[in-house]
Write a protein that holds these residues in place. Structure first.
Motif, PDB file in Angstrom:
ATOM      1  N   GLY A   1       0.985  -1.023   0.137  1.00 45.35           N
ATOM      2  CA  GLY A   1       0.010   0.148  -0.054  1.00 45.35           C
ATOM      3  C   GLY A   1       0.803   1.273   0.058  1.00 45.35           C
ATOM      4  O   GLY A   1       0.378   2.434   0.054  1.00 45.35           O
ATOM      5  N   THR A   2       2.177   1.247  -0.006  1.00 39.43           N
ATOM      6  CA  THR A   2       3.103   2.324  -0.084  1.00 39.43           C
ATOM      7  C   THR A   2       3.738   2.544  -1.572  1.00 39.43           C
ATOM      8  O   THR A   2       3.757   1.366  -2.317  1.00 39.43           O
ATOM      9  N   PRO A   3       4.172   3.297  -1.858  1.00 39.57           N
ATOM     10  CA  PRO A   3       5.084   3.706  -2.918  1.00 39.57           C
ATOM     11  C   PRO A   3       6.283   2.739  -3.063  1.00 39.57           C
ATOM     12  O   PRO A   3       7.185   3.104  -4.234  1.00 39.57           O
ATOM     13  N   TYR A   4       6.626   2.262  -2.005  1.00 41.47           N
ATOM     14  CA  TYR A   4       7.996   1.461  -1.919  1.00 41.47           C
ATOM     15  C   TYR A   4       7.972   0.034  -2.145  1.00 41.47           C
ATOM     16  O   TYR A   4       8.970  -0.816  -1.991  1.00 41.47           O
ATOM     17  N   LEU A   5       6.845  -0.420  -2.363  1.00 40.68           N
ATOM     18  CA  LEU A   5       6.745  -1.971  -2.644  1.00 40.68           C
ATOM     19  C   LEU A   5       6.870  -2.040  -4.354  1.00 40.68           C
ATOM     20  O   LEU A   5       6.084  -1.516  -4.928  1.00 40.68           O
ATOM     21  N   PRO A   6       7.960  -2.771  -4.607  1.00 42.90           N
ATOM     22  CA  PRO A   6       7.946  -2.863  -6.175  1.00 42.90           C
ATOM     23  C   PRO A   6       6.688  -3.645  -6.848  1.00 42.90           C
ATOM     24  O   PRO A   6       6.225  -4.642  -6.132  1.00 42.90           O
ATOM     25  N   LYS A   7       6.399  -3.210  -8.060  1.00 41.33           N
ATOM     26  CA  LYS A   7       5.437  -3.903  -8.669  1.00 41.33           C
ATOM     27  C   LYS A   7       5.865  -4.856  -9.750  1.00 41.33           C
ATOM     28  O   LYS A   7       5.763  -4.487 -10.886  1.00 41.33           O
ATOM     29  N   VAL A   8       6.457  -6.280  -9.041  1.00 43.93           N
ATOM     30  CA  VAL A   8       7.074  -7.152  -9.767  1.00 43.93           C
ATOM     31  C   VAL A   8       5.813  -7.926 -10.402  1.00 43.93           C
ATOM     32  O   VAL A   8       5.485  -8.926  -9.493  1.00 43.93           O
ATOM     33  N   LYS A   9       5.903  -8.393 -11.577  1.00 42.50           N
ATOM     34  CA  LYS A   9       5.046  -9.453 -12.356  1.00 42.50           C
ATOM     35  C   LYS A   9       6.067 -10.299 -12.830  1.00 42.50           C
ATOM     36  O   LYS A   9       6.881 -10.091 -13.301  1.00 42.50           O
ATOM     37  N   GLY A  10       5.638 -11.697 -12.514  1.00 43.48           N
ATOM     38  CA  GLY A  10       6.658 -12.820 -12.958  1.00 43.48           C
ATOM     39  C   GLY A  10       8.058 -12.699 -12.621  1.00 43.48           C
ATOM     40  O   GLY A  10       8.905 -13.142 -13.128  1.00 43.48           O
ATOM     41  N   GLY A  11       7.933 -12.371 -11.053  1.00 46.81           N
ATOM     42  CA  GLY A  11       9.108 -12.491 -10.421  1.00 46.81           C
ATOM     43  C   GLY A  11       9.555 -13.734  -9.787  1.00 46.81           C
ATOM     44  O   GLY A  11       8.636 -14.431  -9.545  1.00 46.81           O
ATOM     45  N   ILE A  12      10.876 -13.813  -9.166  1.00 46.23           N
ATOM     46  CA  ILE A  12      11.140 -14.774  -8.074  1.00 46.23           C
ATOM     47  C   ILE A  12      11.151 -14.173  -6.714  1.00 46.23           C
ATOM     48  O   ILE A  12      12.087 -13.318  -6.314  1.00 46.23           O
ATOM     49  N   LEU A  13      10.134 -14.299  -5.921  1.00 43.68           N
ATOM     50  CA  LEU A  13      10.051 -13.759  -4.589  1.00 43.68           C
ATOM     51  C   LEU A  13      10.816 -14.570  -3.548  1.00 43.68           C
ATOM     52  O   LEU A  13      10.141 -15.639  -3.283  1.00 43.68           O
ATOM     53  N   PHE A  14      11.770 -14.152  -2.728  1.00 43.31           N
ATOM     54  CA  PHE A  14      12.212 -14.822  -1.875  1.00 43.31           C
ATOM     55  C   PHE A  14      12.124 -14.240  -0.554  1.00 43.31           C
ATOM     56  O   PHE A  14      11.917 -13.118  -0.530  1.00 43.31           O
ATOM     57  N   LEU A  15      11.743 -14.922   0.658  1.00 41.62           N
ATOM     58  CA  LEU A  15      11.280 -14.603   1.854  1.00 41.62           C
ATOM     59  C   LEU A  15      11.846 -15.214   3.127  1.00 41.62           C
ATOM     60  O   LEU A  15      12.136 -16.606   2.979  1.00 41.62           O
ATOM     61  N   GLU A  16      12.075 -14.770   4.338  1.00 42.19           N
ATOM     62  CA  GLU A  16      12.674 -15.182   5.332  1.00 42.19           C
ATOM     63  C   GLU A  16      12.097 -14.166   6.459  1.00 42.19           C
ATOM     64  O   GLU A  16      11.405 -13.290   6.411  1.00 42.19           O
ATOM     65  N   ASP A  17      12.188 -14.976   7.761  1.00 39.07           N
ATOM     66  CA  ASP A  17      11.689 -14.289   8.949  1.00 39.07           C
ATOM     67  C   ASP A  17      12.454 -14.957  10.224  1.00 39.07           C
ATOM     68  O   ASP A  17      13.040 -15.904  10.019  1.00 39.07           O
ATOM     69  N   VAL A  18      12.340 -14.100  11.265  1.00 35.06           N
ATOM     70  CA  VAL A  18      12.609 -14.583  12.795  1.00 35.06           C
ATOM     71  C   VAL A  18      11.882 -14.317  13.594  1.00 35.06           C
ATOM     72  O   VAL A  18      11.172 -13.080  13.713  1.00 35.06           O
ATOM     73  N   CYS A  19      11.899 -15.061  14.535  1.00 34.23           N
ATOM     74  CA  CYS A  19      10.923 -14.892  15.864  1.00 34.23           C
ATOM     75  C   CYS A  19       9.519 -14.706  15.496  1.00 34.23           C
ATOM     76  O   CYS A  19       8.685 -14.091  16.382  1.00 34.23           O
ATOM     77  N   GLU A  20       9.056 -15.160  14.580  1.00 35.45           N
ATOM     78  CA  GLU A  20       7.503 -15.233  14.143  1.00 35.45           C
ATOM     79  C   GLU A  20       7.047 -16.588  14.016  1.00 35.45           C
ATOM     80  O   GLU A  20       7.430 -17.353  13.189  1.00 35.45           O
ATOM     81  N   HIS A  21       5.953 -16.848  14.986  1.00 38.26           N
ATOM     82  CA  HIS A  21       5.486 -17.893  14.998  1.00 38.26           C
ATOM     83  C   HIS A  21       4.742 -18.420  13.622  1.00 38.26           C
ATOM     84  O   HIS A  21       4.230 -17.541  12.755  1.00 38.26           O
ATOM     85  N   PRO A  22       4.576 -19.744  13.193  1.00 41.41           N
ATOM     86  CA  PRO A  22       4.132 -20.043  12.034  1.00 41.41           C
ATOM     87  C   PRO A  22       2.927 -19.275  11.615  1.00 41.41           C
ATOM     88  O   PRO A  22       2.438 -18.840  10.328  1.00 41.41           O
ATOM     89  N   PHE A  23       1.833 -19.171  12.505  1.00 44.90           N
ATOM     90  CA  PHE A  23       0.516 -18.614  12.142  1.00 44.90           C
ATOM     91  C   PHE A  23       0.592 -16.907  11.971  1.00 44.90           C
ATOM     92  O   PHE A  23      -0.086 -16.658  10.945  1.00 44.90           O
ATOM     93  N   ARG A  24       1.647 -16.526  12.514  1.00 43.82           N
ATOM     94  CA  ARG A  24       2.000 -15.177  12.033  1.00 43.82           C
ATOM     95  C   ARG A  24       2.502 -14.724  10.451  1.00 43.82           C
ATOM     96  O   ARG A  24       2.505 -13.980   9.949  1.00 43.82           O
ATOM     97  N   VAL A  25       3.455 -16.044  10.399  1.00 40.92           N
ATOM     98  CA  VAL A  25       4.170 -15.952   8.943  1.00 40.92           C
ATOM     99  C   VAL A  25       3.047 -16.260   7.867  1.00 40.92           C
ATOM    100  O   VAL A  25       3.023 -15.584   6.865  1.00 40.92           O
TER     101      VAL A  25
END
Length: 303
Positions: A188-212
């Motif tokens: 919802g901000t102008p700082y998230l790229p509008k990538v179509k057909g991309g390869i999205l990689f994700l990680e996180d720390v200290c986040e319970h699976p339900f929060r993920v």
């Protein structure tokens, strides 16, 4: 526009755009290790500043970024993540960042810098180790250091890693992403790229699976996930399950993700808040392919 690493990229300037550095000796240790790898180092004069939980006031941290653009060393590395970059995004001259030609690297909170730079200018940067967490840790992972050095010198062409749970995929697209919570914070901000057909990689720390799963649900319902050619999952570490989870864990989240989004999912990417992490080019076109037990990211190829 993209920033390709240079074979002469042998100098690193350290800045602290997010959380305060708790132990300055870890910055000293990081500089010593980077020097052994063949990189000259310089530390921004405000890198060790402290204001509340931040590495200085907003003005101080913005000034550090501005100084990084003007100094001579080609690589700019975040000392650490934490929190604080998001509130600076509207005040950064993104075109000046892109025009500087500097190679920016970091992870965690620095995810918002990577993505804002890509969204506002199309320029690339690198998700990878930071000074305090990686190069300044009591024990440094040798492979993390080697992959970083090879990436900065343009020598890393293919990153292959083991995966026990990967869909079949053979695709090309813009590599982007990073810390899941930080990616979601930009929706919802102008700082998230509008990538179509991309390869999205994700990680996180200290986040319970339900929060993920909740954050993935947000990206799905915002229309982000289903526009990708592949979703590549790194490490989701340091969380605690509860007795009432009744077996609900990260594999449950991955099953839900596949069933809901119907985009190929690849697990096992060596990236996250863990000692061994790859250095990944955010905003550059890469290839991804899987075979039994293995996944391959093609980082340097003529597409």
């Amino acid at each position: 526009m993209s920033h390709a690493p240079h074979h002469a990229a042998s100098g690193i300037y350290l800045i602290s755009p997010s959380g305060a550095v708790a132990d300055p000796k870890r910055v000293e240790l990081a500089c010593a290790r980077l020097t052994k790898l063949g990189f000259k180092t310089a530390v921004d004069r405000a890198a060790l500043a402290v204001h509340e939980r931040f590495a200085g006031t907003d003005r101080q941290r913005l000034a550090g970024i501005a100084r990084a653009l003007k100094q001579k060393l080609p690589i700019v590395m975040a000392t650490r993540g934490g929190y604080g970059l998001g509130r600076l995004l509207p005040f950064i001259d993104w075109q000046a960042v892109a025009d500087s030609g500097k190679i920016f690297i970091g992870h965690s909170d620095f995810t918002v810098f990577h993505l804002a730079l890509l969204a506002r200018t199309g320029a690339s940067s690198f998700a990878g180790p930071t000074a305090v967490f990686d190069f300044g840790s009591p024990t440094m992972d040798d492979l993390t250091a080697d992959l970083f050095a090879e990436s900065m010198r343009g020598e890393l062409e293919i990153l292959s890693f083991e995966t026990t749970d990967a869909d079949a995929v053979d695709a090309r697209g813009i590599l982007w992403g990073g810390n899941l919570a930080m990616v979601c914070s930009l929706v919802g901000t102008p700082y998230l790229p509008k990538v179509k057909g991309g390869i999205l990689f994700l990680e996180d720390v200290c986040e319970h699976p339900f929060r993920v799963e909740r954050m993935l649900t947000q990206l799905w319902q915002a229309g982000v996930l289903q526009r990708q050619k592949a979703i590549v999952l790194g490490h989701f570490s340091d969380y605690r399950l509860a007795s009432h989870d009744n077996g609900f864990d990260m594999p449950s989240v991955v099953r839900w993700l596949r069933a809901s989004v119907k985009v190929p999912v690849v697990t096992g990417l060596p990236f996250g808040h863990v000692k061994m992490k790859a250095t990944l080019p955010v905003g550059r076109k890469v290839g991804i392919a899987t075979e039994k037990g293995m996944a391959h990211l093609v980082l340097e190829e003529h597409f």
